[in-house]
Design a protein around this motif. Sequence first.
Motif, PDB file in Angstrom:
ATOM      1  N   ALA A 148       0.834  -1.210   0.000  1.00 43.37           N
ATOM      2  CA  ALA A 148       0.000   0.000   0.000  1.00 43.37           C
ATOM      3  C   ALA A 148       0.868   1.259   0.000  1.00 43.37           C
ATOM      4  N   TYR A 149       1.876   1.285   0.840  1.00 42.41           N
ATOM      5  CA  TYR A 149       2.798   2.428   0.917  1.00 42.41           C
ATOM      6  C   TYR A 149       3.485   2.630  -0.433  1.00 42.41           C
ATOM      7  N   GLY A 150       4.024   1.568  -0.982  1.00 45.93           N
ATOM      8  CA  GLY A 150       4.669   1.657  -2.288  1.00 45.93           C
ATOM      9  C   GLY A 150       3.700   2.073  -3.374  1.00 45.93           C
ATOM     10  N   GLY A 151       2.455   1.581  -3.282  1.00 44.53           N
ATOM     11  CA  GLY A 151       1.445   1.942  -4.278  1.00 44.53           C
ATOM     12  C   GLY A 151       1.087   3.415  -4.251  1.00 44.53           C
ATOM     13  N   VAL A 152       0.940   3.958  -3.057  1.00 41.97           N
ATOM     14  CA  VAL A 152       0.622   5.391  -2.938  1.00 41.97           C
ATOM     15  C   VAL A 152       1.759   6.227  -3.520  1.00 41.97           C
ATOM     16  N   LEU A 153       2.998   5.884  -3.182  1.00 43.20           N
ATOM     17  CA  LEU A 153       4.138   6.628  -3.720  1.00 43.20           C
ATOM     18  C   LEU A 153       4.254   6.448  -5.232  1.00 43.20           C
ATOM     19  N   ALA A 154       3.929   5.255  -5.720  1.00 41.64           N
ATOM     20  CA  ALA A 154       3.976   4.998  -7.161  1.00 41.64           C
ATOM     21  C   ALA A 154       2.961   5.858  -7.916  1.00 41.64           C
ATOM     22  N   VAL A 155       1.771   5.997  -7.353  1.00 41.89           N
ATOM     23  CA  VAL A 155       0.742   6.825  -7.998  1.00 41.89           C
ATOM     24  C   VAL A 155       1.165   8.296  -7.977  1.00 41.89           C
ATOM     25  N   ILE A 156       1.769   8.735  -6.892  1.00 40.57           N
ATOM     26  CA  ILE A 156       2.263  10.117  -6.838  1.00 40.57           C
ATOM     27  C   ILE A 156       3.292  10.342  -7.947  1.00 40.57           C
ATOM     28  N   VAL A 157       4.225   9.412  -8.098  1.00 38.91           N
ATOM     29  CA  VAL A 157       5.259   9.539  -9.131  1.00 38.91           C
ATOM     30  C   VAL A 157       4.639   9.505 -10.520  1.00 38.91           C
ATOM     31  N   ALA A 158       3.779   8.528 -10.781  1.00 46.24           N
ATOM     32  CA  ALA A 158       3.183   8.395 -12.113  1.00 46.24           C
ATOM     33  C   ALA A 158       2.300   9.590 -12.463  1.00 46.24           C
ATOM     34  N   SER A 159       1.678  10.190 -11.450  1.00 45.02           N
ATOM     35  CA  SER A 159       0.758  11.304 -11.721  1.00 45.02           C
ATOM     36  C   SER A 159       1.476  12.553 -12.205  1.00 45.02           C
ATOM     37  N   THR A 160       2.785  12.621 -12.039  1.00 42.85           N
ATOM     38  CA  THR A 160       3.507  13.797 -12.544  1.00 42.85           C
ATOM     39  C   THR A 160       3.411  13.903 -14.060  1.00 42.85           C
ATOM     40  N   GLY A 161       3.096  12.808 -14.732  1.00 40.93           N
ATOM     41  CA  GLY A 161       2.931  12.836 -16.181  1.00 40.93           C
ATOM     42  C   GLY A 161       1.548  13.244 -16.622  1.00 40.93           C
ATOM     43  N   LEU A 162       0.616  13.376 -15.693  1.00 41.68           N
ATOM     44  CA  LEU A 162      -0.747  13.760 -16.040  1.00 41.68           C
ATOM     45  C   LEU A 162      -0.853  15.260 -16.260  1.00 41.68           C
ATOM     46  N   PRO A 163      -1.792  15.674 -17.103  1.00 42.79           N
ATOM     47  CA  PRO A 163      -1.994  17.117 -17.284  1.00 42.79           C
ATOM     48  C   PRO A 163      -2.709  17.717 -16.075  1.00 42.79           C
ATOM     49  N   ALA A 164      -2.562  19.022 -15.919  1.00 45.20           N
ATOM     50  CA  ALA A 164      -3.291  19.742 -14.859  1.00 45.20           C
ATOM     51  C   ALA A 164      -4.761  19.737 -15.228  1.00 45.20           C
ATOM     52  N   PRO A 165      -5.646  19.669 -14.310  1.00 44.23           N
ATOM     53  CA  PRO A 165      -5.533  19.630 -12.854  1.00 44.23           C
ATOM     54  C   PRO A 165      -5.441  18.216 -12.304  1.00 44.23           C
ATOM     55  N   TRP A 166      -5.363  17.215 -13.179  1.00 42.96           N
ATOM     56  CA  TRP A 166      -5.389  15.829 -12.704  1.00 42.96           C
ATOM     57  C   TRP A 166      -4.178  15.480 -11.858  1.00 42.96           C
TER      58      TRP A 166
END
Length: 149
Positions: free
Chosen positions: A34-52
């Motif tokens: 779960a901890y790794g998953g939350v951090l992984a989503v934070i990292v992957a979300s940097t590629g998303l456009p704003a405001p996502w």
Amino acid sequence: MTQDQDPHEALASIRDARAGIGRDLDYPVWWDFAYGGVLAVIVASTGLPAPWNTTVFIFCMLGVVLMVQWWKKKFGWWVNGYSPRRAGRVAWGLVAFMMAMMGLGLWTRLFDGPAWAPWAAGALTWIVAGFSGRLWMNAYRKDLAELPR
């Protein structure tokens, strides 16, 4: 301290209790995923456009808050991961790794990098963060073992 307890005995008892924190701690493996998953989503979300990207970050931070609350309720304590000497090195190493992985997401979003880069960075972060949780706990236990008695 009880009436019949010597102050030196009380102090020794406090030191023993302090040194014992975390030694017998056995937390579930799902925590690391779960901890790794939350951090992984934070990292992957940097590629998303704003405001996502910001929206995902906010929900992930809410997830972290809920995880910390669960931990406190289950174990009765929470430790700042950056302050113990060895454990702090593990935490700062993970931060440095995550910053590099977030760079891949920013490359995709800002400089037209490959669309797969943030997802690959997130997947790698999930693995590294999951293992770093166990590594951090082992380092923390060693830090506690070196407390003055």
